[in-house]
Structure formats: C-alpha cells, structure tokens
Scaffold this active site. Structure first.
Site, PDB file in Angstrom:
ATOM      1  N   ASN A   1      -0.228   2.370  -5.843  1.00  0.00           N
ATOM      2  CA  ASN A   1       0.592   1.348  -5.177  1.00  0.00           C
ATOM      3  C   ASN A   1       1.716   0.892  -6.092  1.00  0.00           C
ATOM      4  O   ASN A   1       2.874   0.774  -5.682  1.00  0.00           O
ATOM      5  CB  ASN A   1      -0.270   0.145  -4.788  1.00  0.00           C
TER       6      ASN A   1
ATOM      7  N   ALA B   1       0.834  -1.204   0.000  1.00  0.00           N
ATOM      8  CA  ALA B   1       0.000   0.000   0.000  1.00  0.00           C
ATOM      9  C   ALA B   1       0.870   1.256   0.000  1.00  0.00           C
ATOM     10  O   ALA B   1       1.929   1.302   0.628  1.00  0.00           O
ATOM     11  CB  ALA B   1      -0.923   0.001   1.210  1.00  0.00           C
ATOM     12  N   HIS B   2       0.438   2.265  -0.711  1.00  0.00           N
ATOM     13  CA  HIS B   2       1.219   3.490  -0.880  1.00  0.00           C
ATOM     14  C   HIS B   2       1.439   4.230   0.432  1.00  0.00           C
ATOM     15  O   HIS B   2       2.489   4.835   0.632  1.00  0.00           O
ATOM     16  CB  HIS B   2       0.533   4.402  -1.885  1.00  0.00           C
ATOM     17  N   GLY B   3       0.461   4.278   1.326  1.00  0.00           N
ATOM     18  CA  GLY B   3       0.636   4.875   2.638  1.00  0.00           C
ATOM     19  C   GLY B   3       0.373   6.367   2.726  1.00  0.00           C
ATOM     20  O   GLY B   3       0.519   6.958   3.804  1.00  0.00           O
ATOM     21  N   PHE B   4      -0.018   7.027   1.627  1.00  0.00           N
ATOM     22  CA  PHE B   4      -0.250   8.474   1.680  1.00  0.00           C
ATOM     23  C   PHE B   4      -1.549   8.774   2.437  1.00  0.00           C
ATOM     24  O   PHE B   4      -2.585   8.137   2.208  1.00  0.00           O
ATOM     25  CB  PHE B   4      -0.324   9.053   0.266  1.00  0.00           C
TER      26      PHE B   4
END
Length: 532
Positions: A359, A342-345
């Site tokens: 992602n 997951a990108h986490g932003f």
C-alpha cells in the site's frame, strides 16, 4: 566493494547531498521526510529575508546583509549573484514574475530589481520618488508586479518593462504595509501593520481596508490565498493565524498548545492546509482550514528565526532561517505515510504479509502493476527495475553523469536512474563494462545496494549460518538485519543467491523508510540525521 575509503566517503557525501537536499521532480520521495525539516547553507548567504519558487524551477531568495540574490537548485546547490552596478543594497522581498524572471525589492535604496534565470540583474528606481523601503512583491492578476512600500505607506505597481506607479489610501488606513498577494477576486491583498488592518487594492489602485471588530488582529505581517478561496494572514504580536473572506469578514485562530510565537509568514501548502513560520520559537506550523494547529521543530537545531515560507517544488515548502543564514524545507505529512489507500491488485491475497508495505509503495509510485491489474509479487526484480525503484525512492534526482555501461543505451527507460545509482556508488557493473540489466537482483546484491544507498553505516554481526563473516556483502547484511530490513529462513540461513521478489523489495524499502538513520559524513566530520 573494491572502492577505496576515499571513494566511499565521496559517494556517501554525494548521496547525502541528494537524500537530504533533493527536491527533484518525483511527486514524493517515498514520503520519507514527511514532517522533517532539512536546511541548506552556503558561504555567500547572509541573513536571508525572503524566497520564492522561480519560473525556472529553482528556489530564489534574497540575502539581505551582503546584498545578493541567491538560487537554490534542485540538487541542493546554492549560487548567489551580485549586481556589478551596486544597486541592490539590502534586498528584501522577492517574487516570481510573469515574464520568466524573478523580481525583488531593495529596501535600502528604494528600487525594484529583476534577475534573469542566468543571474543578470537590472534595477529600477521610481523617478517620482514614490518608493520608500519597498518590502514584499508579487505578480498581480493584471500581469504586472505589485509591491508594498513600507516606509511611506504606499502600494506600488511596476510593469515588466519597469514603469512604476504608487498608490496611497485617501482614508489614511494604510501604515507600514508588509505582505502582499494576488487574491482570488482579481485584486491584490496586503497587510497594514501600523493600523492592524488587512487591505485590498484593485488593479486600478482603489484601496479598501478591513479591521477586526474582535481586536484579535495585531501587527499582521504576511498574507496568502488559501485553498478555500479566502485570504489567510499572520497576526504577529498576539500569536495568531487569521482568515479574511473576500468580503472582509475576519476570523483568527490561536494554538491551544501555545506553540505559535511570533508568526511571520504564511503560504498555502500542497496538502490543502496553510503553513506558517513561528519566528520567536523557531518552529514551522501548519493550520487546517478549520483552525487546528500543529507545529514542527528541527531536531538538529538548524532553524533560527524562520521568516518567509512558500510552497515550492516536489510538494515541499521552503523557508528562510534568518539568523543562521540557511534555507530550509519541510515536506507535509501525507496520507501515503499515515493511511495509504489499498493497493487494489487482484493477485495479492487479502492479509498478505506485505500488504501494508505494498500500500505504501504504490501510494508513493515506487512500483506499478501489470496488465490486468496484477502485481506479480513473487516475480524476481531485475537490475534495471531495481535501479529505477531506488532512484524513485530517493526522489529521482537529475543531473548525474552518464552511466557508461556498454550494454545500456542512453535512451533506455531506466537510463537516468542508472546514471544516478552508478554515479553515487550504489551499484557496480561487471567485467567488460556491462550492467546486465535483465539479470535478477540477488538477496546479497540488494542488501549491499541499500547499504551503499545510505552511506555504509556501521554494521553488526548478522549470524546467518550460510554467510561467512568475511563475505563481501557481510557488513551490509549485518546492518540490514539489525534494521529489520531482512530476515532469514528456517535453519538460520539467508540464501544470498536467491533472487529478490517484488514483494520482498517493497517490504525492504518500507522498512528503510520507517527507520531513522544517523549518517556520518567522513569528509566533513559532521553528523547528519535524516528519516526517509
């Protein structure tokens, strides 16, 4: 779009050379070639035998039948070198040396050779006559080069200054030694084909060999160190890949699918698996530490009797395709392509339409966030950012001539990216020789850039009501729509002058990465297929 057909053909050929041949510094080129085989050839390559990743960042190989040493550069260019003294007939093994040079064996005249990064060749005979048919060569833990002397059943050592010593096995269990590697235990390990054994030699020359009690070790050919701290080898005549612990316990693995046929060489891959060549059925194989086998073929049919394989630059493996005079490469499939994290932003809502694409893009380092762990998906992409992202997408190839724009310094953070996209006809400037790096990229411009990036493939009608079929970007738009890279807005409009947002660009690149594209090289008439 004012370039001539010749200019477009030249640009397409140049981009093709990079997209299909690039092995540059970027960790992964959007992962687009994962599992795909790419091959290279040149007029002076004749039955390549072995290859290595050199200390200079190039891939070096032996060209056996025409007595040359070859170098494959990061831009895909092949250069070969001959020995003016004529002392390298039939070069076979090759390995990176501890001295910054590349070392090789000459099977026909029993010499060990050295070639500098600039191509200067020196060879060393053994005054004691202890070398006969030298085969593989590697750097040992003692700072010397070690090699197998196939025809007289010896293991040899040569110092960087050229002093040669050879060793025999008093027990007589070494016959036809072939592959050799530096082991995790401070010793050298080798294969003994004639006795179906794996051998170990200490830096002082003490030899021990190991047989497989189960009888599943047959004609072992190559050996390498695995990521598990064991040695892994190929068992050629019974189509197995094997593992031996430093204490000598042997296990072998067959492929239940039957797709291993005559495995020759093996190497540790950047993905934590072992990779090998299956010579008799022209496949490249991967085996996990647990013994699960997967094999890969080249849809273009450009792999013929693959022999040596090594781990090389940019998380790829390189191999020689012996019978059709080619050097090949394969990129291991990675989690970035199958299940990226997951990108986490924090500013991207859960379930956003572009989540999967983001992602993928962040996993491949195509885009980064901003302070506070935000992505700003709706922000427009400016021309500097777009050039940098496209350059990263194609693997950050280096060596392009300066871009020449008057409003972009050669030291700008995106200068090398701009060099490449300009040299390859992907982007154009404005009157006054300016690039306008801070201007946003429009939707019309980005589809044109992507179309140029892949060599202007044949378009189809786009059908948008707000774009004339004669618009300068209409062919690019037709192609992009057909590939699913863009869609319109209510009312069947495209809005060509709207800026491209960061979310839209990662979606476009992800779409391009998942599309197979056929590329016709106008200058050569050949058809190349590739997958980003």
């Amino acid at each position: 779009m004012n370039r001539s057909r010749h200019d477009r053909a030249t640009a397409a050929a140049l981009v093709l050379a990079v997209l299909v041949a690039a092995v540059g510094l970027f960790p992964s080129p959007a992962g687009a070639d994962a599992g795909q085989i790419v091959t290279y050839t040149a007029v002076n390559v004749s039955f390549p035998w072995d290859l290595t990743y050199g200390p200079d960042g190039n891939v070096w190989f032996t060209s056996h039948y025409n007595s040359r040493i070859g170098r494959l550069a990061p831009n895909g260019e092949i250069t070969t070198f001959t020995d003016p003294a004529g002392n390298i007939p039939g070069p076979q093994g090759i390995g990176a040396g501890p001295d910054g040079n590349v070392w090789f064996t000459t099977f026909v005249n029993d010499r060990i050779g050295r070639i500098t990064p600039s191509g200067v060749i020196t060879t060393f005979p053994d005054p004691a006559g202890g070398i006969a048919g030298p085969q593989s060569i590697t750097t040992g833990p003692d700072g010397n080069l070690w090699f197998t002397s196939f025809l007289n059943n010896r293991i040899g050592r040569i110092t960087p200054s050229g002093t040669i010593t050879t060793f025999t096995d008093p027990a007589g269990h070494v016959s036809g030694p072939w592959g050799i590697t530096s082991g995790p235990d401070g010793n050298l390990w080798f294969t003994s084909q004639g006795t179906n054994r794996i051998g170990r030699i200490t830096p002082s020359g003490v030899i021990t060999t190991f047989a497989d009690p189960s009888g599943n070790l047959q004609y072992p050919t190559d050996v390498t160190v695995g990521p598990d701290g064991n040695l892994w080898f190929t068992s050629q005549t019974n189509d197995r890949v094997g593992r031996i612990t430093p204490s000598g316990a042997i296990t072998t693995f067959a492929d239940p699918a039957g797709n291993i046929d005559g495995p020759v060489s093996i190497a540790g891959g950047p993905d934590g698996n072992l990779w090998f060549t299956s010579a008799s059925n022209n496949r490249i194989g991967r085996i996990t530490l647990a013994g699960a086998v997967t094999t890969f073929t080249d849809p273009l049919g450009n792999v013929s009797v693959p022999r040596r394989i090594v781990s090389g630059p940019n998380r790829r493996l390189f191999f020689v395709s012996h019978l059709n005079h080619r050097i090949g490469r394969i990129a291991p499939p990675t989690a970035c392509n199958t299940s990226p994290p997951a990108h986490g932003f924090i500013d991207v809502p859960g379930g956003a339409w572009y989540t999967d694409q983001l992602n993928w893009a962040t996993c491949h380092h195509l885009v980064k966030g901003f302070a506070g762990n935000v992505f700003r998906p709706g922000d427009p992409v400016n021309r500097a950012q777009a050039a940098s992202i496209l350059w990263a997408f194609v693997d950050q190839p280096i060596g392009s001539p300066p871009h020449g724009f008057s409003d972009v310094s050669s030291s700008a953070w995106f200068a090398r990216a701009l060099d490449w996209v300009t040299a390859n006809g992907v982007v154009n400037g404005f009157p006054g020789n300016t690039y306008r790096p801070n201007e946003p990229v429009t939707r019309a411009q980005i589809v044109s850039w992507l179309w140029e990036l892949v060599g202007e493939p044949a378009p189809t009608p786009h059908g948008f009501s707000d774009v004339s079929p004669s618009a300068w970007f209409s062919p690019a738009l037709g192609w992009a729509k057909a590939k699913g890279l863009v869609s319109g807005f209510p009312g069947n409009v495209f809005r060509p002058n709207d800026p491209v947002s960061r979310a839209q660009l990662v979606a476009m690149l992800s779409g391009l990465a998942s599309n197979g594209v056929a590329w016709s090289n106008w200058t050569g008439g050949d058809l190349f297929a590739y997958r980003f």
